[in-house]
Scaffold this motif. Structure first.
Motif, mmCIF file in Angstrom:
data_model
loop_
_atom_site.group_PDB
_atom_site.id
_atom_site.type_symbol
_atom_site.label_atom_id
_atom_site.label_comp_id
_atom_site.label_asym_id
_atom_site.label_seq_id
_atom_site.Cartn_x
_atom_site.Cartn_y
_atom_site.Cartn_z
ATOM 1 N N GLN A 11 -0.886 15.213 25.117
ATOM 2 C CA GLN A 11 -0.659 16.652 25.249
ATOM 3 C C GLN A 11 0.198 16.959 26.470
ATOM 4 O OE1 GLN A 11 -4.796 17.831 25.064
ATOM 5 N NE2 GLN A 11 -4.621 18.386 22.897
ATOM 6 N N GLY A 12 0.033 16.190 27.542
ATOM 7 C CA GLY A 12 0.904 16.350 28.707
ATOM 8 C C GLY A 12 2.343 15.988 28.384
ATOM 9 N N ILE A 13 2.538 14.904 27.624
ATOM 10 C CA ILE A 13 3.880 14.506 27.204
ATOM 11 C C ILE A 13 4.482 15.583 26.316
ATOM 12 C CG2 ILE A 13 5.187 12.817 25.825
ATOM 13 C CD1 ILE A 13 3.109 10.702 26.797
ATOM 14 N N LEU A 14 3.673 16.124 25.398
ATOM 15 C CA LEU A 14 4.153 17.196 24.524
ATOM 16 C C LEU A 14 4.562 18.424 25.334
ATOM 17 C CD1 LEU A 14 4.636 18.654 21.840
ATOM 18 C CD2 LEU A 14 2.163 19.109 21.747
ATOM 19 N N GLY A 15 3.726 18.833 26.277
ATOM 20 C CA GLY A 15 4.054 20.004 27.097
ATOM 21 C C GLY A 15 5.350 19.815 27.874
ATOM 22 N N PHE A 16 5.515 18.646 28.474
ATOM 23 C CA PHE A 16 6.731 18.351 29.229
ATOM 24 C C PHE A 16 7.941 18.332 28.299
ATOM 25 C CE2 PHE A 16 9.869 15.347 30.852
ATOM 26 C CZ PHE A 16 10.126 15.897 32.098
ATOM 27 N N GLN A 20 11.308 20.801 28.176
ATOM 28 C CA GLN A 20 12.637 20.216 28.375
ATOM 29 C C GLN A 20 13.564 20.461 27.187
ATOM 30 O OE1 GLN A 20 13.705 18.533 31.281
ATOM 31 N NE2 GLN A 20 11.836 19.502 32.003
ATOM 32 N N THR A 21 13.007 20.672 25.989
ATOM 33 C CA THR A 21 13.837 20.712 24.783
ATOM 34 C C THR A 21 13.767 22.015 24.002
ATOM 35 O OG1 THR A 21 12.065 19.722 23.458
ATOM 36 C CG2 THR A 21 13.655 18.208 24.473
ATOM 37 N N ARG A 30 20.274 16.634 17.014
ATOM 38 C CA ARG A 30 20.910 15.614 16.175
ATOM 39 C C ARG A 30 21.614 14.561 17.022
ATOM 40 N NH1 ARG A 30 22.011 20.240 13.389
ATOM 41 N NH2 ARG A 30 24.170 20.319 14.058
ATOM 42 N N ALA A 31 22.070 14.949 18.191
ATOM 43 C CA ALA A 31 22.762 13.999 19.076
ATOM 44 C C ALA A 31 21.790 12.954 19.634
ATOM 45 C CB ALA A 31 23.457 14.737 20.217
ATOM 46 N N GLY A 32 20.503 13.288 19.678
ATOM 47 C CA GLY A 32 19.497 12.332 20.122
ATOM 48 C C GLY A 32 19.164 12.442 21.598
ATOM 49 N N PHE A 33 18.177 11.659 21.983
ATOM 50 C CA PHE A 33 17.655 11.677 23.346
ATOM 51 C C PHE A 33 17.569 10.262 23.885
ATOM 52 C CE2 PHE A 33 15.412 15.079 21.008
ATOM 53 C CZ PHE A 33 15.906 16.174 21.697
ATOM 54 N N ARG A 34 17.527 10.174 25.175
ATOM 55 C CA ARG A 34 17.203 8.921 25.849
ATOM 56 C C ARG A 34 15.846 9.136 26.487
ATOM 57 N NH1 ARG A 34 17.797 6.732 31.037
ATOM 58 N NH2 ARG A 34 17.791 4.465 30.963
ATOM 59 N N ARG A 102 11.776 21.064 14.326
ATOM 60 C CA ARG A 102 12.907 20.299 14.868
ATOM 61 C C ARG A 102 12.485 18.882 15.233
ATOM 62 N NH1 ARG A 102 16.758 24.414 18.335
ATOM 63 N NH2 ARG A 102 17.457 25.521 16.480
ATOM 64 N N PHE A 103 11.308 18.756 15.826
ATOM 65 C CA PHE A 103 10.805 17.435 16.166
ATOM 66 C C PHE A 103 10.641 16.578 14.915
ATOM 67 C CE2 PHE A 103 6.989 14.749 16.344
ATOM 68 C CZ PHE A 103 7.432 13.804 17.253
#
Length: 108
Positions: A11-16, A20-21, A30-34, A102-103
């Motif tokens: 849930q912390g990762i999801l919130g962050f 950010q996105t 569509r361009a993607g993430f690192r 979107r995710f």
């Protein structure tokens, strides 16, 4: 591993990630993430993205905080639920559901 601890971490990762996105365009998705996990070494050649996606999915669907759990699956909250808790912050439900779409499109 403790499932409740994993859920709290996810849930912390999801919130962050949401913060950010949330304003990114569909083109940016569509361009993607690192993906980088703080405190962990590793290059993102797909493995970190897979781990990130698994944790986000666990946070989204691991309990009934964001989606109702029913015998037939997971469903949006009723229309009268206007905001939902995301990592301790109330967020308009439409924003969370739009972001979730979107995710899911990104990971599929």
């Amino acid at each position: 591993a403790d499932p409740q601890e994993r859920l709290r971490t996810a849930q912390g990762i999801l919130g962050f990630t949401f913060e950010q996105t949330r304003e990114l365009s569909g083109h940016a998705w569509r361009a993607g993430f690192r993906i980088d996990f703080a405190g962990q070494e590793g290059l993102d050649d797909g493995g970190l993205t897979k781990a990130w996606a698994a944790e986000i999915a666990f946070a989204l669907f691991g309990d009934a905080a964001l989606f109702d759990l029913r015998p037939a699956g997971r469903f949006f909250k009723p229309d009268d639920v206007e905001s939902l808790p995301l990592d301790g912050v109330m967020i308009p439900s439409i924003d969370i559901y739009r972001w979730t779409g979107r995710f899911l499109a990104y990971v599929l």
